[in-house]
Write an enzyme that holds these catalytic residues in place. Structure first.
Site, PDB file in Angstrom:
ATOM      1  N   ARG A  72       0.834  -1.196   0.000  1.00  0.00           N
ATOM      2  CA  ARG A  72       0.000   0.000   0.000  1.00  0.00           C
ATOM      3  C   ARG A  72       0.871   1.249   0.000  1.00  0.00           C
ATOM      4  O   ARG A  72       1.934   1.278   0.607  1.00  0.00           O
ATOM      5  CB  ARG A  72      -0.903   0.041   1.244  1.00  0.00           C
ATOM      6  CG  ARG A  72      -2.127  -0.847   1.166  1.00  0.00           C
ATOM      7  CD  ARG A  72      -3.016  -0.670   2.387  1.00  0.00           C
ATOM      8  NE  ARG A  72      -2.340  -1.063   3.602  1.00  0.00           N
ATOM      9  CZ  ARG A  72      -1.814  -0.227   4.474  1.00  0.00           C
ATOM     10  NH1 ARG A  72      -1.912   1.087   4.290  1.00  0.00           N
ATOM     11  NH2 ARG A  72      -1.210  -0.671   5.554  1.00  0.00           N
ATOM     12  N   TYR A 213      -1.427  -3.556  -6.845  1.00  0.00           N
ATOM     13  CA  TYR A 213      -1.166  -4.385  -5.666  1.00  0.00           C
ATOM     14  C   TYR A 213      -2.186  -4.215  -4.531  1.00  0.00           C
ATOM     15  O   TYR A 213      -2.478  -3.096  -4.104  1.00  0.00           O
ATOM     16  CB  TYR A 213       0.231  -4.097  -5.098  1.00  0.00           C
ATOM     17  CG  TYR A 213       0.780  -5.274  -4.303  1.00  0.00           C
ATOM     18  CD1 TYR A 213       1.512  -6.268  -4.937  1.00  0.00           C
ATOM     19  CD2 TYR A 213       0.517  -5.415  -2.952  1.00  0.00           C
ATOM     20  CE1 TYR A 213       1.986  -7.368  -4.230  1.00  0.00           C
ATOM     21  CE2 TYR A 213       0.979  -6.512  -2.238  1.00  0.00           C
ATOM     22  CZ  TYR A 213       1.720  -7.481  -2.881  1.00  0.00           C
ATOM     23  OH  TYR A 213       2.176  -8.579  -2.188  1.00  0.00           O
ATOM     24  N   LYS A 222      -9.751  -2.138   1.609  1.00  0.00           N
ATOM     25  CA  LYS A 222      -9.453  -0.964   2.440  1.00  0.00           C
ATOM     26  C   LYS A 222     -10.224   0.261   1.971  1.00  0.00           C
ATOM     27  O   LYS A 222     -10.696   1.062   2.784  1.00  0.00           O
ATOM     28  CB  LYS A 222      -7.956  -0.669   2.409  1.00  0.00           C
ATOM     29  CG  LYS A 222      -7.088  -1.849   2.782  1.00  0.00           C
ATOM     30  CD  LYS A 222      -7.345  -2.336   4.180  1.00  0.00           C
ATOM     31  CE  LYS A 222      -6.476  -3.538   4.486  1.00  0.00           C
ATOM     32  NZ  LYS A 222      -6.536  -3.952   5.875  1.00  0.00           N
ATOM     33  N   HIS A 242     -10.660  -2.027  11.382  1.00  0.00           N
ATOM     34  CA  HIS A 242      -9.584  -2.905  10.900  1.00  0.00           C
ATOM     35  C   HIS A 242      -9.366  -3.990  11.959  1.00  0.00           C
ATOM     36  O   HIS A 242      -8.400  -3.944  12.714  1.00  0.00           O
ATOM     37  CB  HIS A 242      -8.321  -2.059  10.691  1.00  0.00           C
ATOM     38  CG  HIS A 242      -7.206  -2.750   9.978  1.00  0.00           C
ATOM     39  ND1 HIS A 242      -5.889  -2.387  10.129  1.00  0.00           N
ATOM     40  CD2 HIS A 242      -7.202  -3.782   9.095  1.00  0.00           C
ATOM     41  CE1 HIS A 242      -5.120  -3.150   9.358  1.00  0.00           C
ATOM     42  NE2 HIS A 242      -5.888  -4.006   8.728  1.00  0.00           N
ATOM     43  N   SER A 264      -1.449  -3.286  10.289  1.00  0.00           N
ATOM     44  CA  SER A 264      -1.098  -4.170   9.183  1.00  0.00           C
ATOM     45  C   SER A 264       0.120  -5.006   9.533  1.00  0.00           C
ATOM     46  O   SER A 264       1.121  -4.485  10.032  1.00  0.00           O
ATOM     47  CB  SER A 264      -0.818  -3.343   7.936  1.00  0.00           C
ATOM     48  OG  SER A 264      -1.965  -2.578   7.621  1.00  0.00           O
ATOM     49  N   CYS A 266       0.500  -7.213  11.861  1.00  0.00           N
ATOM     50  CA  CYS A 266       0.777  -7.314  13.295  1.00  0.00           C
ATOM     51  C   CYS A 266      -0.011  -8.419  13.970  1.00  0.00           C
ATOM     52  O   CYS A 266      -0.145  -8.432  15.195  1.00  0.00           O
ATOM     53  CB  CYS A 266       0.515  -5.978  13.980  1.00  0.00           C
ATOM     54  SG  CYS A 266       1.727  -4.727  13.544  1.00  0.00           S
ATOM     55  N   ASP A 289      -9.652  -9.476   8.923  1.00  0.00           N
ATOM     56  CA  ASP A 289      -9.095  -8.143   8.616  1.00  0.00           C
ATOM     57  C   ASP A 289     -10.059  -6.987   8.884  1.00  0.00           C
ATOM     58  O   ASP A 289      -9.612  -5.912   9.259  1.00  0.00           O
ATOM     59  CB  ASP A 289      -8.642  -8.098   7.153  1.00  0.00           C
ATOM     60  CG  ASP A 289      -7.654  -6.971   6.866  1.00  0.00           C
ATOM     61  OD1 ASP A 289      -6.657  -6.848   7.606  1.00  0.00           O
ATOM     62  OD2 ASP A 289      -7.890  -6.203   5.916  1.00  0.00           O
ATOM     63  N   ARG A 380       1.950 -12.231  -0.330  1.00  0.00           N
ATOM     64  CA  ARG A 380       0.632 -12.587   0.217  1.00  0.00           C
ATOM     65  C   ARG A 380      -0.018 -13.741  -0.525  1.00  0.00           C
ATOM     66  O   ARG A 380       0.324 -14.028  -1.672  1.00  0.00           O
ATOM     67  CB  ARG A 380      -0.280 -11.367   0.153  1.00  0.00           C
ATOM     68  CG  ARG A 380       0.247 -10.225   1.041  1.00  0.00           C
ATOM     69  CD  ARG A 380      -0.827  -9.323   1.516  1.00  0.00           C
ATOM     70  NE  ARG A 380      -0.266  -8.364   2.481  1.00  0.00           N
ATOM     71  CZ  ARG A 380      -0.817  -8.098   3.660  1.00  0.00           C
ATOM     72  NH1 ARG A 380      -1.920  -8.702   4.043  1.00  0.00           N
ATOM     73  NH2 ARG A 380      -0.266  -7.218   4.475  1.00  0.00           N
TER      74      ARG A 380
HETATM   75  P1  GTP Z   1      -2.575  -7.460   7.489  1.00  0.00           P
HETATM   76  O1  GTP Z   1      -3.107  -8.505   6.568  1.00  0.00           O
HETATM   77  O2  GTP Z   1      -1.456  -6.676   6.903  1.00  0.00           O
HETATM   78  O3  GTP Z   1      -3.637  -6.561   8.027  1.00  0.00           O
HETATM   79  O4  GTP Z   1      -1.816  -8.216   8.705  1.00  0.00           O
HETATM   80  P2  GTP Z   1      -2.297  -9.078   9.965  1.00  0.00           P
HETATM   81  O5  GTP Z   1      -2.573  -8.165  11.110  1.00  0.00           O
HETATM   82  O6  GTP Z   1      -3.354 -10.042   9.584  1.00  0.00           O
HETATM   83  O7  GTP Z   1      -0.943  -9.859  10.355  1.00  0.00           O
HETATM   84  P3  GTP Z   1      -0.591 -11.415  10.288  1.00  0.00           P
HETATM   85  O8  GTP Z   1      -1.432 -12.239  11.225  1.00  0.00           O
HETATM   86  O9  GTP Z   1      -0.570 -11.823   8.881  1.00  0.00           O
HETATM   87  O10 GTP Z   1       0.887 -11.415  10.895  1.00  0.00           O
HETATM   88  C1  GTP Z   1       1.946 -10.728  10.299  1.00  0.00           C
HETATM   89  C2  GTP Z   1       3.257 -11.288  10.753  1.00  0.00           C
HETATM   90  O11 GTP Z   1       3.348 -11.302  12.176  1.00  0.00           O
HETATM   91  C3  GTP Z   1       3.477 -12.726  10.284  1.00  0.00           C
HETATM   92  O12 GTP Z   1       4.787 -12.849   9.813  1.00  0.00           O
HETATM   93  C4  GTP Z   1       3.270 -13.539  11.530  1.00  0.00           C
HETATM   94  O13 GTP Z   1       4.017 -14.723  11.518  1.00  0.00           O
HETATM   95  C5  GTP Z   1       3.693 -12.588  12.657  1.00  0.00           C
HETATM   96  N1  GTP Z   1       2.927 -12.875  13.906  1.00  0.00           N
HETATM   97  C6  GTP Z   1       1.593 -13.043  14.013  1.00  0.00           C
HETATM   98  N2  GTP Z   1       1.227 -13.341  15.288  1.00  0.00           N
HETATM   99  C7  GTP Z   1       2.374 -13.363  16.007  1.00  0.00           C
HETATM  100  C8  GTP Z   1       2.654 -13.618  17.402  1.00  0.00           C
HETATM  101  O14 GTP Z   1       1.777 -13.905  18.210  1.00  0.00           O
HETATM  102  N3  GTP Z   1       3.961 -13.522  17.775  1.00  0.00           N
HETATM  103  C9  GTP Z   1       4.950 -13.211  16.891  1.00  0.00           C
HETATM  104  N4  GTP Z   1       6.191 -13.134  17.343  1.00  0.00           N
HETATM  105  N5  GTP Z   1       4.717 -12.981  15.575  1.00  0.00           N
HETATM  106  C10 GTP Z   1       3.448 -13.059  15.138  1.00  0.00           C
HETATM  107  C1  SPV Z   2      -3.088  -4.232   5.280  1.00  0.00           C
HETATM  108  O1  SPV Z   2      -2.100  -3.600   4.859  1.00  0.00           O
HETATM  109  O2  SPV Z   2      -3.626  -3.978   6.389  1.00  0.00           O
HETATM  110  C2  SPV Z   2      -3.630  -5.355   4.489  1.00  0.00           C
HETATM  111  C3  SPV Z   2      -3.081  -5.600   3.160  1.00  0.00           C
HETATM  112  O3  SPV Z   2      -4.528  -6.032   4.950  1.00  0.00           O
HETATM  113  S1  SPV Z   2      -3.742  -4.562   1.934  1.00  0.00           S
HETATM  114  O4  SPV Z   2      -4.992  -5.162   1.476  1.00  0.00           O
HETATM  115  O5  SPV Z   2      -2.778  -4.488   0.833  1.00  0.00           O
HETATM  116  O6  SPV Z   2      -3.995  -3.253   2.470  1.00  0.00           O
HETATM  117 MN    MN Z   3      -5.158  -5.365   7.026  1.00  0.00          MN
END
Ligand code: GTP
Ligand code: SPV
Ligand code: MN
Length: 597
Positions: A72, A213, A222, A242, A264, A266, A289, A380
């Site tokens: 983004r 992307y 979003k 979110h 994002s 996290c 999400d 992704r």
């Molecule tokens: P968006 O799709 O961008 O909104 O992200 P999201 O909030 O869904 O994040 P996601 O669950 O995909 O996690 C992102 C990264 O953080 C990945 O590489 C995970 O492996 C890592 N991660 C997720 N949960 C944990 C956790 O509890 N501990 C640690 N150390 N890393 C984590």
């Molecule tokens: C984020 O960045 O929080 C996402 C990925 O979930 S995107 O759809 O590219 O914004």
């Molecule tokens: Mn997101």
């Protein structure tokens, strides 16, 4: 024109855009598997998609983007309302007419040599009074395929629209016209020098140009379900957030739904797909999400996931960290910017399955000694949520699920304890309003920089952030505190002196959720600190974790000096939001300071 739609406004708009953008043809997406296959085959033939090894990853494709179009672009994302003040200090603003003039010039003949796809889509189940219909016009077939996984697409949506139904106009062009019929295309057309992701909340329109992307191009996500929807939600008295939505069942069979706002990359997808590491607990996914929330007739807050698929972060995903995601993407998935193995399966850092990358995310032979990751950190997968073995049966219930607790969390290598409960709803809003997180690869720019990301909505709030805080406070004031969700701040990402994560995370996060539900059910007391309420040592189930008392204490350690610095930092965060900041939040900050001195 489609024989199926008699919607005059839609027909007129499609004709107008086609006339201006000059595509070689207009293609109406009917949502069928036949069209999906037709477009996928074309993209394979043209080199945008690679068909993955069918014996390892059936019906799945790999794409790699232009190296300049990988995430983004917050610096090029705009809220275009009449008054700059309404967009607020956290959004880029342009006057609608000015932005439309700029973009109208850019869109002129921008689809030359390409097809223009008409994607009628619904955010939320069709037929639900809370769903929002959009129509995306795009010159990217890759976008069509992704939208088909992420949303309800096609004729059913047109039928629902009828002759005069309302829809959000979403215009998208990669901004890379082909000079002539014979000019050969690149695998990932885009226009990074002229990228704009523009929102017009007052007329409910989205104009995106130059990027293919993720959130820049899949406009239902979003752009519609957060930025436009948040502005509608403010006017109509609901919330577009979110947030993930998780269903938890205790060993005693009690069911609770938890929502969680994490910035994002996290941890939302991972928490939404949690496999509890403690005996007898069961977790299922509602959404990973986005959550749309409103009061139900019983005075509780209900949440709906408006999406139909997952657009999840690949790196770090493994059978150990997230087996549910791994099972979900075994087939019928699209992978973007992951690496590949020699036998054409996908690979990324942390996949941890005994394979190794052969080519990197750009399709070049990978040199492990280069020090560069093989998969892009924001690579992704796109997959239909219905493929998840742990999707909750009620995940598309139009009335949503009642929320017992809302978590706010970010990446904080120091200061923020593992879990803190808010003293009350307005203190919880303060927690959301002041949350901060170290930046990730989900957006352009430097990774690891601590920034305030209120409610994980900094890049997604479609109006003035201070008005958004006020909206949360007003909704809270309307509710009966005993029926409102309890609010918590969590941090899975605290590090020790050696720089290592102090908490094992992932499935072990269920231990924290267990305590949270104990609090929701008034089963345990909690200890008061200046930041909020934390668990008494014996109430947090760490059995079998092999953690010393000292290590556990460290997860909750509070240094007064650090906290005073945090107060100063929140002070300037609030100052940066201007005079509209609700008084109640200033009071919460004063209260926090008074507890420290
Ligand atoms: P968006 O799709 O961008 O909104 O992200 P999201 O909030 O869904 O994040 P996601 O669950 O995909 O996690 C992102 C990264 O953080 C990945 O590489 C995970 O492996 C890592 N991660 C997720 N949960 C944990 C956790 O509890 N501990 C640690 N150390 N890393 C984590
Ligand atoms: C984020 O960045 O929080 C996402 C990925 O979930 S995107 O759809 O590219 O914004
Ligand atoms: Mn997101």
């Amino acid at each position: 024109m489609s024989a199926l739609t008699f919607h005059a406004d839609l027909q007129r708009w499609v004709e107008e855009v086609a006339h201006h953008c000059n595509p070689k043809e207009v293609y109406w997406c009917d949502g069928s598997a036949k069209q999906f296959k037709e477009l996928a085959d074309e993209l394979v033939a043209s080199g945008t998609l690679l068909r993955l090894n069918a014996s390892k990853r059936p019906n799945s494709y790999w794409a790699h983007s232009d190296a300049r179009d990988v995430a983004r672009v917050e610096s090029k994302t705009y809220i275009c309302c009449e008054n700059e003040e309404d967009a607020g200090p956290t959004n880029n603003w342009r006057a609608p007419l000015e932005m439309k003039a700029t973009l109208t010039d850019l869109y002129k003949e921008s689809m030359t040599g390409r097809r223009m796809y008409v994607i009628p889509f619904s955010m939320g189940p069709l037929g639900s009074e809370f769903s929002i219909i959009g129509v995306e016009l795009t010159d990217s077939a890759y976008v069509v395929l992704n939208m088909m996984y992420m949303t309800e697409v096609g004729n059913s949506v047109l039928e629902k629209l009828g002759e005069d139904g309302r829809f959000v106009k979403c215009l998208h062009s990669v901004g890379a016209p082909l000079g002539s019929e014979t000019e050969s295309d690149v695998p990932w057309p885009c226009n990074p020098d002229n990228t704009y992701v523009a929102h017009f909340p007052e007329t409910k329109e989205i104009w995106s140009f130059g990027s293919g992307y993720g959130g820049n191009a899949l406009l239902g996500k979003k752009c519609l379900a957060l930025r436009i929807a948040s502005s509608m939600a403010k006017d109509e008295g609901w919330l577009a957030e979110h947030m993930l939505i998780l269903k938890l069942t205790s060993p005693a069979g009690e069911v609770h739904y938890i929502a969680g706002a994490f910035p994002s990359s996290c941890g939302k997808t991972n928490l939404a797909m949690l496999v509890p590491a403690i005996e007898g607990w069961k977790a299922e996914t509602i959404g990973d999400d986005i959550a749309w929330m409103r009061f139900g007739k019983d005075g509780r807050i209900y949440a709906v996931n408006p999406e139909k698929g997952f657009f999840g972060v690949a790196p770090g995903t493994s059978y150990k960290s997230n087996p549910v995601a791994m099972d979900t993407i075994r087939s019928s998935a699209i992978f973007t910017n992951t690496a590949l193995t020699e036998d054409l399966d996908v690979w990324w850092e942390g996949i941890d399955n005994g394979t190794s990358a052969f080519t990197d995310w750009q399709g070049n032979r990978w040199d492990p000694s280069s020090g560069k990751p093989a998969a892009h950190p924001n690579s992704r997968f796109t997959v239909s949520a219905s493929q998840s073995p742990k999707i909750a049966p009620e995940w598309q219930d139009p009335k949503g699920v009642p929320i017992s607790a809302i978590l706010f969390g970010g990446r904080r290598s120091s200061l923020v304890p593992l879990v803190t409960e808010a003293f009350n709803f307005s203190h919880g809003v303060f927690m959301g309003a002041t949350m901060a997180s170290e930046t990730t690869a989900a957006a352009e720019g430097q990774v690891g920089q601590l920034r305030r990301d209120p409610f994980a909505m900094l890049p997604f709030c479609g109006y003035h952030m201070a008005d958004y805080f006020a909206h949360w406070l007003e909704l809270g004031a309307k509710g009966d505190e005993s029926k409102l969700p309890k609010l918590f701040l969590v941090n899975w990402f605290r590090r020790n002196e050696a720089g290592k994560f102090m908490w094992p995370g992932y499935g072990e996060n269920a231990r924290v959720l267990k305590w949270i539900l104990d609090r929701v059910q008034h089963r345990v007391e909690a200890k008061e600190t200046p930041l909020g309420l934390i668990p008494y040592t014996n109430d947090l189930d760490v059995s079998g974790l092999n953690m010393s008392d000292h290590e556990l204490d460290q997860l909750f350690e509070m240094d007064i000096e650090d906290l005073l610095n945090e107060v100063d930092s929140i002070e300037s965060h609030f100052a940066s939001l201007g005079s509209k900041l609700p008084e109640a939040l200033r009071k919460e900050l004063d209260l926090m300071r008074s507890k420290l001195v």
